[in-house]
Design a protein around this motif. Structure first.
Motif, PDB file in Angstrom:
ATOM      1  N   TYR A   1      -3.985   7.295  -0.012  1.00 53.79           N
ATOM      2  CA  TYR A   1      -4.800   6.245  -0.142  1.00 53.79           C
ATOM      3  C   TYR A   1      -6.201   6.677  -0.492  1.00 53.79           C
ATOM      4  CZ  TYR A   1      -7.680   2.029   1.121  1.00 53.79           C
ATOM      5  OH  TYR A   1      -8.606   1.057   0.773  1.00 53.79           O
ATOM      6  N   ILE A   2      -6.795   7.731  -0.140  1.00 51.72           N
ATOM      7  CA  ILE A   2      -7.860   8.350  -0.217  1.00 51.72           C
ATOM      8  C   ILE A   2      -8.107   8.952  -1.504  1.00 51.72           C
ATOM      9  CG2 ILE A   2      -9.654  10.064   0.444  1.00 51.72           C
ATOM     10  CD1 ILE A   2      -8.735   9.805   3.210  1.00 51.72           C
ATOM     11  N   TYR A   3      -7.111   9.405  -2.055  1.00 55.07           N
ATOM     12  CA  TYR A   3      -6.805   9.849  -3.574  1.00 55.07           C
ATOM     13  C   TYR A   3      -6.819   8.620  -4.454  1.00 55.07           C
ATOM     14  CZ  TYR A   3      -5.139  12.294  -7.595  1.00 55.07           C
ATOM     15  OH  TYR A   3      -4.963  12.872  -8.683  1.00 55.07           O
ATOM     16  N   PHE A   4      -6.227   7.732  -4.024  1.00 53.16           N
ATOM     17  CA  PHE A   4      -6.088   6.516  -5.014  1.00 53.16           C
ATOM     18  C   PHE A   4      -7.555   5.909  -5.102  1.00 53.16           C
ATOM     19  CE2 PHE A   4      -6.270   1.848  -4.438  1.00 53.16           C
ATOM     20  CZ  PHE A   4      -5.698   1.436  -5.799  1.00 53.16           C
TER      21      PHE A   4
ATOM     22  N   TYR B   1      -1.490  -0.054  -3.300  1.00 56.85           N
ATOM     23  CA  TYR B   1      -1.912   1.107  -3.800  1.00 56.85           C
ATOM     24  C   TYR B   1      -0.848   1.904  -4.151  1.00 56.85           C
ATOM     25  CZ  TYR B   1      -1.354   3.915   0.222  1.00 56.85           C
ATOM     26  OH  TYR B   1      -1.126   4.637   1.399  1.00 56.85           O
ATOM     27  N   LYS B   2       0.326   2.075  -3.456  1.00 58.01           N
ATOM     28  CA  LYS B   2       1.461   2.811  -3.655  1.00 58.01           C
ATOM     29  C   LYS B   2       2.291   2.350  -4.981  1.00 58.01           C
ATOM     30  CE  LYS B   2       2.310   4.051   1.113  1.00 58.01           C
ATOM     31  NZ  LYS B   2       2.360   5.673   0.832  1.00 58.01           N
ATOM     32  N   GLN B   3       2.152   1.128  -5.407  1.00 57.36           N
ATOM     33  CA  GLN B   3       2.890   0.627  -6.487  1.00 57.36           C
ATOM     34  C   GLN B   3       1.901   0.916  -7.827  1.00 57.36           C
ATOM     35  OE1 GLN B   3       2.842  -1.450  -3.510  1.00 57.36           O
ATOM     36  NE2 GLN B   3       4.987  -0.416  -3.485  1.00 57.36           N
ATOM     37  N   ILE B   4       0.517   0.712  -7.481  1.00 50.34           N
ATOM     38  CA  ILE B   4      -0.519   1.080  -8.762  1.00 50.34           C
ATOM     39  C   ILE B   4      -0.147   2.694  -8.957  1.00 50.34           C
ATOM     40  CG2 ILE B   4      -2.831   1.159  -9.266  1.00 50.34           C
ATOM     41  CD1 ILE B   4      -3.171  -1.156  -7.346  1.00 50.34           C
ATOM     42  N   MET B   5      -0.281   3.288  -8.299  1.00 44.52           N
ATOM     43  CA  MET B   5      -0.261   4.822  -8.365  1.00 44.52           C
ATOM     44  C   MET B   5       1.165   5.192  -9.070  1.00 44.52           C
ATOM     45  SD  MET B   5      -3.055   6.168  -8.073  1.00 44.52           S
ATOM     46  CE  MET B   5      -2.790   8.124  -7.620  1.00 44.52           C
TER      47      MET B   5
ATOM     48  N   LEU C   1      -1.151  15.336  -4.602  1.00 45.27           N
ATOM     49  CA  LEU C   1      -1.403  14.058  -3.856  1.00 45.27           C
ATOM     50  C   LEU C   1      -1.355  14.751  -2.373  1.00 45.27           C
ATOM     51  CD1 LEU C   1       0.529  11.382  -5.095  1.00 45.27           C
ATOM     52  CD2 LEU C   1      -1.762  11.520  -5.457  1.00 45.27           C
ATOM     53  N   PRO C   2      -2.824  14.609  -1.749  1.00 48.32           N
ATOM     54  CA  PRO C   2      -2.733  14.854  -0.435  1.00 48.32           C
ATOM     55  C   PRO C   2      -1.763  13.976   0.496  1.00 48.32           C
ATOM     56  CG  PRO C   2      -4.538  13.695  -0.818  1.00 48.32           C
ATOM     57  CD  PRO C   2      -3.793  13.991  -2.151  1.00 48.32           C
ATOM     58  N   THR C   3      -1.074  14.730   1.382  1.00 45.42           N
ATOM     59  CA  THR C   3      -0.029  13.929   2.191  1.00 45.42           C
ATOM     60  C   THR C   3      -0.600  13.962   3.842  1.00 45.42           C
ATOM     61  OG1 THR C   3       1.068  15.996   2.557  1.00 45.42           O
ATOM     62  CG2 THR C   3       1.818  14.605   0.898  1.00 45.42           C
TER      63      THR C   3
ATOM     64  N   SER D   1      -6.582   4.728  10.597  1.00 46.97           N
ATOM     65  CA  SER D   1      -6.245   5.656  10.050  1.00 46.97           C
ATOM     66  C   SER D   1      -6.326   5.552   8.802  1.00 46.97           C
ATOM     67  CB  SER D   1      -4.811   6.328  10.255  1.00 46.97           C
ATOM     68  OG  SER D   1      -3.887   5.272  10.018  1.00 46.97           O
ATOM     69  N   ALA D   2      -6.630   6.596   7.847  1.00 48.30           N
ATOM     70  CA  ALA D   2      -6.881   6.634   6.376  1.00 48.30           C
ATOM     71  C   ALA D   2      -5.855   7.711   5.761  1.00 48.30           C
ATOM     72  CB  ALA D   2      -8.074   6.887   5.993  1.00 48.30           C
ATOM     73  N   PRO D   3      -4.709   6.959   5.187  1.00 43.60           N
ATOM     74  CA  PRO D   3      -3.798   7.993   4.588  1.00 43.60           C
ATOM     75  C   PRO D   3      -4.377   8.837   3.435  1.00 43.60           C
ATOM     76  CG  PRO D   3      -2.734   5.823   4.860  1.00 43.60           C
ATOM     77  CD  PRO D   3      -4.205   5.628   5.161  1.00 43.60           C
TER      78      PRO D   3
END
Length: 402
Positions: free
Chosen positions: A11-14, A57-61, A341-343, A6-8
């Motif tokens: 993550y795609i937005y990041f 990626y969640k920490q970076i964003m 952000l898309p969820t 799956s691609a969250p």
């Protein structure tokens, strides 16, 4: 254990906003993200065996939008700890970073401690999560370590994934496991072999010049691949370190509990004197390069809008506007008018890990059979006295075309 590919959506937005850097330094290839104000001392995130630069990626964003500079790296292809220390130091010199704060999980936490021990002047603080002090336990559990470089890729992946707990998970932990599995699939055979070699290479962390007050230990209390007695040894080594316990989170709390992890990281950075610079937050332009800070972007946008309005009024007053002329709009700054952000999650075909391994094994068997067939045919032709010349091949092709 089943792995859902799956691609969250976040993550795609990041990936669409934060550029991935790839640079060769000596014989090593470095793959990393670097986002946030360059005037702020960076927090460098180092993953474990099953991680890549993308797992943070969640920490970076989140933290970069608060004014912190976050760098997330892949562990390069190194085969011992001396090589790691030299390679990481060259990497810091190349990106012009002298003093760092390190956040390491599992193997990444062990590498961060080793670097702090051998290069104490460069490391200002540590955040250690689900990590350890020496490699003896892992070396004893992996007697086939001398043959790891000859082991097929699918077996190395299978060995790495067996360290992740199988069974029912809470939804957010299951999503983190699925994402980590997808990142393991992107690693090459040599990448996995070098990381497993680091895990069993004889090494231990010596005493650090860094005070315990500059260390935060962030562990999950439910379960992880690191045995509890190794985490207890780490706690005993740094008795005055700040403890940040997460009730749940599994092996990848930075993915499953990002809000709590980000909060503890902010508290740590503030405690060691790192002040964020939200007024100079970087944005991403359409070409993927770092843009200017948000304040100058907004000023530039307002100036261009004023020019556009004055230009429109001039054209309307004179009545000489051309039908094929269109007003120019400023580049989007990506700050206030960005879509949310898309969820959602884009679901790809679901495949179990066993099926993926069988497919890869079938491909390797097919390649071996094809190579054997070619070698056998070559031997038959040589021993039979047949010589295929360029003219005979051309004759055969011409006959077939007729």
């Amino acid at each position: 254990m089943k792995g859902v590919s799956s691609a969250p959506g976040d993550y795609i937005y990041f990936k669409s906003q934060v550029p991935l850097h790839k640079i060769p330094i000596g014989t090593k290839q470095w793959r990393y993200y670097d986002f946030g104000p360059k005037t702020v001392p960076p927090l460098i995130c180092i993953p474990g065996i099953a991680g890549t630069a993308d797992v943070y990626y969640k920490q970076i964003m989140s933290l970069s939008m608060k004014g912190y500079r976050i760098i997330s790296v892949d562990i390069p292809r190194v085969w011992n700890y001396h090589e790691w220390i030299q390679a990481f130091e060259k990497f810091l010199d190349t990106i012009d970073v002298h003093h760092v704060h390190l956040y390491g999980t599992s193997l990444g936490g062990f590498l961060a401690q080793l670097f702090a021990h051998h290069r104490p002047r460069r490391v200002k603080s540590l955040v250690l999560s689900n990590t350890y002090l020496d490699t003896r336990t892992f070396a004893a559990a992996m007697p086939w370590a001398p043959f790891v470089s000859w082991t097929p890729s699918f077996l190395l992946k299978r060995y790495v994934l067996t360290g992740i707990r199988d069974g029912p998970h809470e939804p957010f932990i299951a999503d983190s496991v699925d994402f980590a599995v997808s990142q393991v699939e992107t690693l090459s055979k040599d990448d996995l072999a070098s990381r497993l070699t680091l895990t069993v290479d004889a090494a231990s962390v010596g005493s650090l010049l860094l005070p315990d007050s500059s260390i935060t230990i962030m562990d999950t209390n439910d379960y992880c691949a690191i045995p509890q007695h190794l985490k207890d040894e780490l706690t005993e080594r740094y008795p005055e370190a700040r403890r940040a316990s997460l009730k749940t989170g599994g092996d990848f709390p930075f993915l499953s509990r990002p809000d709590e992890v980000n909060l503890h990281l902010q508290l740590h950075l503030r405690r060691v004197g790192v002040e964020p610079r939200p007024e100079v937050i970087k944005t991403i332009s359409r070409d993927g390069a770092d843009g200017t800070d948000s304040s100058s972007q907004s000023e530039k946008k307002s100036d261009e809008e004023k020019k556009d309005r004055s230009s429109d009024n001039t054209h309307q007053g004179s009545g000489s506007s051309s039908p094929d002329q269109s007003p120019t709009f400023p580049e989007s700054s990506g700050s206030s008018n960005d879509p949310p952000l898309p969820t959602d999650t884009i679901q790809l075909p679901s495949l179990s890990i066993d099926n993926l391994i069988l497919v890869q094994l079938a491909g390797e068997v097919y390649q071996s059979c094809l190579l054997f067939t070619l070698c056998y045919c070559t031997l038959v032709l040589v021993h039979g006295g047949f010589i295929i010349s360029r003219q005979s091949v051309g004759f055969i092709i011409s006959r077939q075309s007729v």
